[in-house]
Design an enzyme around this catalytic site. Structure first.
Site, PDB file in Angstrom:
ATOM      1  N   ASP A  13      43.090   8.405 110.450  1.00 45.40           N
ATOM      2  CA  ASP A  13      41.768   7.839 110.141  1.00 45.40           C
ATOM      3  C   ASP A  13      41.575   8.135 108.483  1.00 45.40           C
ATOM      4  O   ASP A  13      41.538   9.145 108.095  1.00 45.40           O
ATOM      5  CB  ASP A  13      40.640   8.194 110.956  1.00 45.40           C
ATOM      6  CG  ASP A  13      39.400   7.224 111.254  1.00 45.40           C
ATOM      7  OD1 ASP A  13      39.698   6.320 110.412  1.00 45.40           O
ATOM      8  OD2 ASP A  13      38.376   8.125 111.259  1.00 45.40           O
ATOM      9  N   HIS A  14      41.218   7.127 107.838  1.00 49.59           N
ATOM     10  CA  HIS A  14      40.635   7.331 106.491  1.00 49.59           C
ATOM     11  C   HIS A  14      42.013   8.098 105.751  1.00 49.59           C
ATOM     12  O   HIS A  14      41.560   8.806 104.775  1.00 49.59           O
ATOM     13  CB  HIS A  14      39.519   7.951 106.254  1.00 49.59           C
ATOM     14  CG  HIS A  14      38.376   6.850 106.756  1.00 49.59           C
ATOM     15  ND1 HIS A  14      37.729   6.190 105.960  1.00 49.59           N
ATOM     16  CD2 HIS A  14      37.619   7.086 108.036  1.00 49.59           C
ATOM     17  CE1 HIS A  14      36.848   5.458 106.582  1.00 49.59           C
ATOM     18  NE2 HIS A  14      36.781   5.890 107.830  1.00 49.59           N
TER      19      HIS A  14
ATOM     20  N   ASP B 286      42.555   3.963 103.442  1.00 49.01           N
ATOM     21  CA  ASP B 286      41.158   3.949 102.787  1.00 49.01           C
ATOM     22  C   ASP B 286      41.352   3.725 101.409  1.00 49.01           C
ATOM     23  O   ASP B 286      41.020   4.847 100.781  1.00 49.01           O
ATOM     24  CB  ASP B 286      40.095   5.079 103.241  1.00 49.01           C
ATOM     25  CG  ASP B 286      38.936   4.918 102.944  1.00 49.01           C
ATOM     26  OD1 ASP B 286      38.469   3.835 102.358  1.00 49.01           O
ATOM     27  OD2 ASP B 286      38.054   5.599 103.399  1.00 49.01           O
TER      28      ASP B 286
ATOM     29  N   HIS C 241      28.605   4.537 108.274  1.00 45.88           N
ATOM     30  CA  HIS C 241      29.313   5.870 108.975  1.00 45.88           C
ATOM     31  C   HIS C 241      27.923   6.659 109.014  1.00 45.88           C
ATOM     32  O   HIS C 241      27.071   6.908 108.426  1.00 45.88           O
ATOM     33  CB  HIS C 241      29.857   6.284 107.746  1.00 45.88           C
ATOM     34  CG  HIS C 241      31.554   5.678 107.665  1.00 45.88           C
ATOM     35  ND1 HIS C 241      32.074   5.035 106.572  1.00 45.88           N
ATOM     36  CD2 HIS C 241      32.465   5.772 108.828  1.00 45.88           C
ATOM     37  CE1 HIS C 241      33.077   4.667 107.121  1.00 45.88           C
ATOM     38  NE2 HIS C 241      33.567   5.191 108.178  1.00 45.88           N
ATOM     39  N   GLY C 242      28.189   7.550 110.107  1.00 44.06           N
ATOM     40  CA  GLY C 242      27.159   8.494 110.536  1.00 44.06           C
ATOM     41  C   GLY C 242      26.119   7.748 111.219  1.00 44.06           C
ATOM     42  O   GLY C 242      26.273   6.920 112.136  1.00 44.06           O
TER      43      GLY C 242
ATOM     44  N   GLY D 165      30.227   2.851 114.654  1.00 46.71           N
ATOM     45  CA  GLY D 165      29.874   2.162 115.830  1.00 46.71           C
ATOM     46  C   GLY D 165      28.653   3.053 116.407  1.00 46.71           C
ATOM     47  O   GLY D 165      28.079   2.538 117.356  1.00 46.71           O
ATOM     48  N   THR D 166      28.393   4.341 115.938  1.00 44.77           N
ATOM     49  CA  THR D 166      27.220   5.091 116.593  1.00 44.77           C
ATOM     50  C   THR D 166      25.737   4.225 116.470  1.00 44.77           C
ATOM     51  O   THR D 166      25.683   3.778 115.322  1.00 44.77           O
ATOM     52  CB  THR D 166      27.081   6.343 115.820  1.00 44.77           C
ATOM     53  OG1 THR D 166      28.442   7.021 116.282  1.00 44.77           O
ATOM     54  CG2 THR D 166      25.814   7.021 116.529  1.00 44.77           C
TER      55      THR D 166
HETATM   56 ZN   LIG Z   1      35.482   5.164 109.217  1.00 43.21          ZN
END
Ligand SMILES: [Zn+2]
Length: 395
Positions: free
Chosen positions: A82-83, A104, A181-182, A211-212
């Site tokens: 990821d990233h 990314d 993000h976060g 997604g949080t």
């Molecule tokens: Zn991400």
């Protein structure tokens, strides 16, 4: 051993109207919670290792654990970088066992993003590995992950998305339509109209980072509009943190194992909730049928040498191990001598490729060509070379 091709897994999700979670792990507790949730829900899943988290754990050790977890499970799993920040990190990740990578370069201007992504796509596809690109920018607002993604949100434009996918050949695209993000501050507002237009223009699986904090209804609409992979981390980290604070309050003298007690259970419950909500629960068997099994290939060379100069032989073997193991898609290089004196062939190389595509890309790689032409073939005239793969189930 159900490691499967991530491209096939996500195509299945895209075509059947559900999304697979890309769950970032930062410890064994996360890994075990993710696997337990997938097994309980018979759900495909993606073990996601974010380069922005490498300060918290040893990537190489975590990869060994992630791969072992996938191999001993009975649900389809992919392991994803990821990233990924550079071509070098993408190569390293693939050689350590990742079968999906994200580039990314979303902080770059369009042309820079395209150039870097294209380089990584060419390398990864030659290894059979699908690539996730990102266009637009998903910034961070609050929480552990926010500081890793500074700046303002930039929405993905439909025209740029189309040009980006055409020019780079990415298999899936992370889009920016209002998530962060976060942790979210307040109720997130998502641009579904933009997402729908991007989906109609691209017709490839889309990815949501951040997604949080989204509601069940918002996830449903994301998936209806082409989202087939959802990155999910902050909610898990927060659930684990909350449980740890409860443990420490209940017993202020508790040590490490007392502090982390039960955090796998709370993370597992949250992941299972996501799998049910996103529709991936119960899809494991269909994905196993639809997706290519992720199988290594063993490139075997047995040979005899035309020279007796031990130093020259050792030098050739050492150089080969060093150079060949860095070629994209090469997992291990083992060089060895026959145990018995009367062996028909006295020496061997066993080179493990991540995927059958590497048979060709390895052969043509300039570092392999140089090694073979200069150091190996001139002294190993008598040789046999064969590629093997364990095909226990149909391709
Ligand atoms: Zn991400």
């Amino acid at each position: 051993m159900p490691l499967v091709n991530m491209r096939d897994m996500l195509q299945h999700a895209y075509q059947n109207g559900y999304a697979v979670g890309g769950f970032d792990l930062v410890s064994l507790d996360f890994l075990e919670a993710i696997m337990a949730a997938g097994e309980a829900q018979r759900s495909p899943l993606i073990l996601s290792l974010a380069e922005s988290h490498f300060e918290y754990y040893d990537f190489e050790l975590a990869m060994a654990a992630a791969e072992q977890a996938a191999k001993r499970s009975f649900i389809p799993v992919a392991i994803h970088l990821d990233h990924g920040a550079s071509l070098e990190s993408a190569i390293k990740a693939i050689n350590l066992g990742c079968n999906g990578v994200m580039v990314d370069a979303s902080h770059e201007a369009f042309d820079g993003n395209v150039a870097m992504t294209k380089k990584i796509v060419d390398m990864a596809h030659a290894c059979g590995v699908p690539v996730e690109g990102e266009l637009g920018y998903v910034a961070g607002v609050e929480g552990e992950d926010a500081e890793k993604h500074p700046g303002e949100v930039i929405y993905t434009s439909v025209e740029e998305a189309q040009a980006y996918v055409e020019q780079t050949g990415v298999d899936l695209l992370a889009v920016s339509i209002g998530t962060v993000h976060g942790r979210m501050k307040g109720e997130p507002v998502l641009d579904f109209e933009r997402l729908q237009q991007i989906n109609e223009a691209l017709n490839i699986p889309l990815v949501i980072h951040g997604g949080t904090g989204l509601s069940d209804e918002q996830f449903k609409r994301l998936i209806e509009n082409g989202v087939a992979k959802i990155n999910y981390y902050t909610a898990l980290a927060d659930a684990a943190g909350k449980k740890m604070r409860i443990n420490m309050t209940a017993d202020e003298h508790c040590g490490y194992t007392g502090i982390v007690k039960g955090i796998q259970d709370v993370m597992c419950a949250e992941i299972e909730r996501c799998m049910v909500n996103w529709g991936s629960a119960g899809q494991a068997d269909d994905v196993l049928d639809a997706a290519e099994a992720w199988q290594p290939v063993h490139h075997l060379i047995i040979y005899n040498l035309d020279i007796d100069d031990i130093d020259q032989v050792n030098n050739m073997m050492r150089e080969g191990e060093k150079v060949l193991s860095k070629i994209p898609g090469v997992r291990h290089v083992v060089t060895a001598n026959a145990v018995k004196e009367d062996a028909k062939f006295k020496f061997s190389w066993v080179i493990e490729f991540v995927h059958k595509n590497v048979i060709d890309s390895y052969r043509e790689h300039p570092d392999h060509v140089a090694f073979a032409d200069k150091l190996f073939r001139p002294i190993a005239g008598d040789r046999i070379s064969i590629d093997y793969s364990d095909n226990f189930f149909p391709m």
